[in-house]
Design a protein around this motif. Structure first.
Motif, PDB file in Angstrom:
ATOM      1  N   UNK A 199      -4.800  -4.520  -1.802  1.00 53.00           N
ATOM      2  CA  UNK A 199      -4.584  -4.116  -3.191  1.00 53.00           C
ATOM      3  C   UNK A 199      -3.969  -2.723  -3.281  1.00 53.00           C
ATOM      4  N   UNK A 200      -4.346  -1.845  -2.365  1.00 51.78           N
ATOM      5  CA  UNK A 200      -3.866  -0.468  -2.429  1.00 51.78           C
ATOM      6  C   UNK A 200      -2.513  -0.288  -1.741  1.00 51.78           C
ATOM      7  N   UNK A 201      -2.180  -1.157  -0.799  1.00 53.30           N
ATOM      8  CA  UNK A 201      -0.865  -1.126  -0.145  1.00 53.30           C
ATOM      9  C   UNK A 201      -0.486   0.290   0.294  1.00 53.30           C
ATOM     10  N   UNK A 202      -1.206   0.841   1.273  1.00 57.38           N
ATOM     11  CA  UNK A 202      -0.946   2.238   1.672  1.00 57.38           C
ATOM     12  C   UNK A 202       0.463   2.483   2.189  1.00 57.38           C
ATOM     13  N   UNK A 203       1.155   1.451   2.643  1.00 59.83           N
ATOM     14  CA  UNK A 203       2.520   1.628   3.151  1.00 59.83           C
ATOM     15  C   UNK A 203       3.587   1.404   2.089  1.00 59.83           C
ATOM     16  N   UNK A 204       3.169   1.196   0.844  1.00 59.11           N
ATOM     17  CA  UNK A 204       4.142   0.914  -0.206  1.00 59.11           C
ATOM     18  C   UNK A 204       5.025   2.136  -0.477  1.00 59.11           C
ATOM     19  N   UNK A 205       6.340   1.942  -0.603  1.00 59.13           N
ATOM     20  CA  UNK A 205       7.227   3.073  -0.918  1.00 59.13           C
ATOM     21  C   UNK A 205       7.035   3.604  -2.333  1.00 59.13           C
ATOM     22  N   UNK A 206       6.261   2.888  -3.168  1.00 55.82           N
ATOM     23  CA  UNK A 206       6.057   3.337  -4.541  1.00 55.82           C
ATOM     24  C   UNK A 206       5.168   4.575  -4.628  1.00 55.82           C
ATOM     25  N   UNK A 207       4.339   4.817  -3.603  1.00 56.96           N
ATOM     26  CA  UNK A 207       3.362   5.906  -3.711  1.00 56.96           C
ATOM     27  C   UNK A 207       4.033   7.264  -3.905  1.00 56.96           C
ATOM     28  N   UNK A 208       5.080   7.542  -3.158  1.00 55.43           N
ATOM     29  CA  UNK A 208       5.744   8.849  -3.294  1.00 55.43           C
ATOM     30  C   UNK A 208       6.321   9.017  -4.694  1.00 55.43           C
ATOM     31  N   UNK A 245      -3.964  -7.764  -6.408  1.00 55.51           N
ATOM     32  CA  UNK A 245      -3.671  -6.581  -7.212  1.00 55.51           C
ATOM     33  C   UNK A 245      -2.704  -5.691  -6.444  1.00 55.51           C
ATOM     34  N   UNK A 246      -1.963  -4.891  -7.192  1.00 57.71           N
ATOM     35  CA  UNK A 246      -1.014  -3.945  -6.606  1.00 57.71           C
ATOM     36  C   UNK A 246      -1.244  -2.608  -7.309  1.00 57.71           C
ATOM     37  N   UNK A 247      -2.089  -1.769  -6.715  1.00 55.45           N
ATOM     38  CA  UNK A 247      -2.483  -0.512  -7.354  1.00 55.45           C
ATOM     39  C   UNK A 247      -1.286   0.424  -7.558  1.00 55.45           C
ATOM     40  N   UNK A 248      -0.418   0.650  -6.554  1.00 52.28           N
ATOM     41  CA  UNK A 248       0.715   1.552  -6.818  1.00 52.28           C
ATOM     42  C   UNK A 248       1.644   1.043  -7.914  1.00 52.28           C
TER      43      UNK A 248
END
Length: 370
Positions: free
Chosen positions: A197-206, A164-167
């Motif tokens: 799944x949460x990918x805390x380093x994903x650039x999508x979060x911002x 899964x990719x939450x962001x």
């Protein structure tokens, strides 16, 4: 009023224990007339009514204390009871993690079948009249749910062997919220909180945070964290499989949960390529280990299939990862456009510098195909 754990309300019978103790104590004592005490009893008779009232008041408080303790353990949901009817919500968007790890529970139950539907149903019951929608991690599309009770029977609420990719899911939810015009909305995220799944380093979060805040009515977010996972677990996946100079190059990722991250360990791994078996030993350290494995291929071998697997543990669904490999496909791109600068720009977009270009015919109107 609804309860998260309504079965605990059976323990309200314990509220009768102080009353039973009171009655037993009354039956146990016998009245014995003693002439020397008559004077004292006559003097205390005037305050007997007040003492009796105080005694019954203390007994009632004991009963209420036991009942309040049991009710607190049952976790009441009071917003609709004291909230004057409706919560004011128009829609609840349930973002559902359907990754394989959602099936990893020590009691052998399934989170999406046995944990998420009752949790959604009990929480949804206190909101009043609003719409329920589902955005799952496999299809990435929004489905309207007629009632929370139907969630357990839907195909889109079952676990899969994928991740899964939450962001990325939240990013897909934003266009839906913009177009639906639902008004006040809550986003519920049901997940076992795996970092993969949460990918805390994903650039999508911002970007997700900014776009949610920019909505006309920014939604509130509720996390339904399902952390009831096996105490220890290892999982493996193939991140990439490609052929390079006659060798199959596998990029493997091994995740460890519940192990001391500062204590390295050696774990055997089984490899199979086109039914040809091999074995190796992986050196693991930390919670996540990335390993590149090179396997010689027979001459002329450029495509095939296989799998890698770890020794089975309490959760077997992430112990094996399958893969295929083949030469990188050649993309054929046809560009129809006017000759000149525009055609040159389109050509560069289709094949940047360093990639091969193939010229094409020029049409009668001056357009060029590449």
């Amino acid at each position: 009023m609804s309860f998260t754990s309504p079965w605990l309300l059976w323990a309200l019978f314990a509220a009768s224990i102080p009353l039973i103790i009171h009655l037993v104590n009354r039956w146990r004592h016998r009245s014995v007339h003693w002439a020397a005490m008559e004077f004292l009893l006559r003097a205390a008779r005037e305050t007997r009514g007040t003492k009796k009232l105080l005694h019954y008041l203390i007994l009632a408080l004991r009963v209420l204390a036991v009942a309040a303790l049991v009710t607190a353990f049952a976790r009441p949901l009071l917003s609709s009871f004291f909230g004057w009817g409706s919560s004011g919500l128009n829609e609840v968007l349930l973002v559902l993690d359907r990754s394989a790890s959602m099936d990893a529970r020590p009691d052998k139950t399934n989170s999406l079948r046995d944990a998420v539907p009752p949790l959604v149903e009990s929480t949804f019951a206190q909101l009043g009249s609003c719409r329920l929608s589902l955005l799952d991690s496999t299809t990435g599309s929004v489905t309207q749910i007629p009632a929370p009770e139907a969630l357990a029977d839907l195909t889109v609420s079952k676990t899969t062997d994928g991740g899964a990719d939450i962001p990325a899911l939240l990013q897909k939810a934003i266009p839906y919220l913009e177009e639906s015009g639902s008004g006040k909305t809550e986003i519920w995220i049901a997940s076992d909180m795996q970092s993969t799944s949460w990918k805390p380093d994903s650039p999508l979060w911002s970007s997700v945070r900014q776009r949610l805040a920019a909505l006309s009515i920014p939604p509130s977010i509720r996390i339904m964290a399902l952390r009831d996972r096996p105490e220890t677990n290892r999982g493996i996946r193939v991140r990439q499989a490609q052929v390079n100079n006659g060798k199959l190059v596998l990029d493997l990722e091994v995740l460890r949960q519940g192990f001391n991250p500062n204590q390295p360990e050696s774990v055997p791994v089984h490899l199979s390529v086109d039914n040809a078996a091999a074995s190796a030993t992986l050196q693991l350290a930390g919670e996540s280990t990335t390993i590149r494995k090179e396997i010689p291929l027979p001459q002329g071998k450029e495509s095939g299939f296989g799998f890698v697997s770890l020794p089975h543990d309490d959760f077997t669904r992430d112990d094996t990862s399958f893969f295929t490999f083949a030469p990188r496909p050649l993309a054929n791109i046809l560009i129809c456009g006017p000759a000149g600068e525009v055609g040159k720009t389109l050509s560069l977009m289709s094949a940047p510098p360093g990639e091969s270009h193939a010229g094409g015919p020029t049409f009668p109107d001056g357009n060029t195909a590449r």
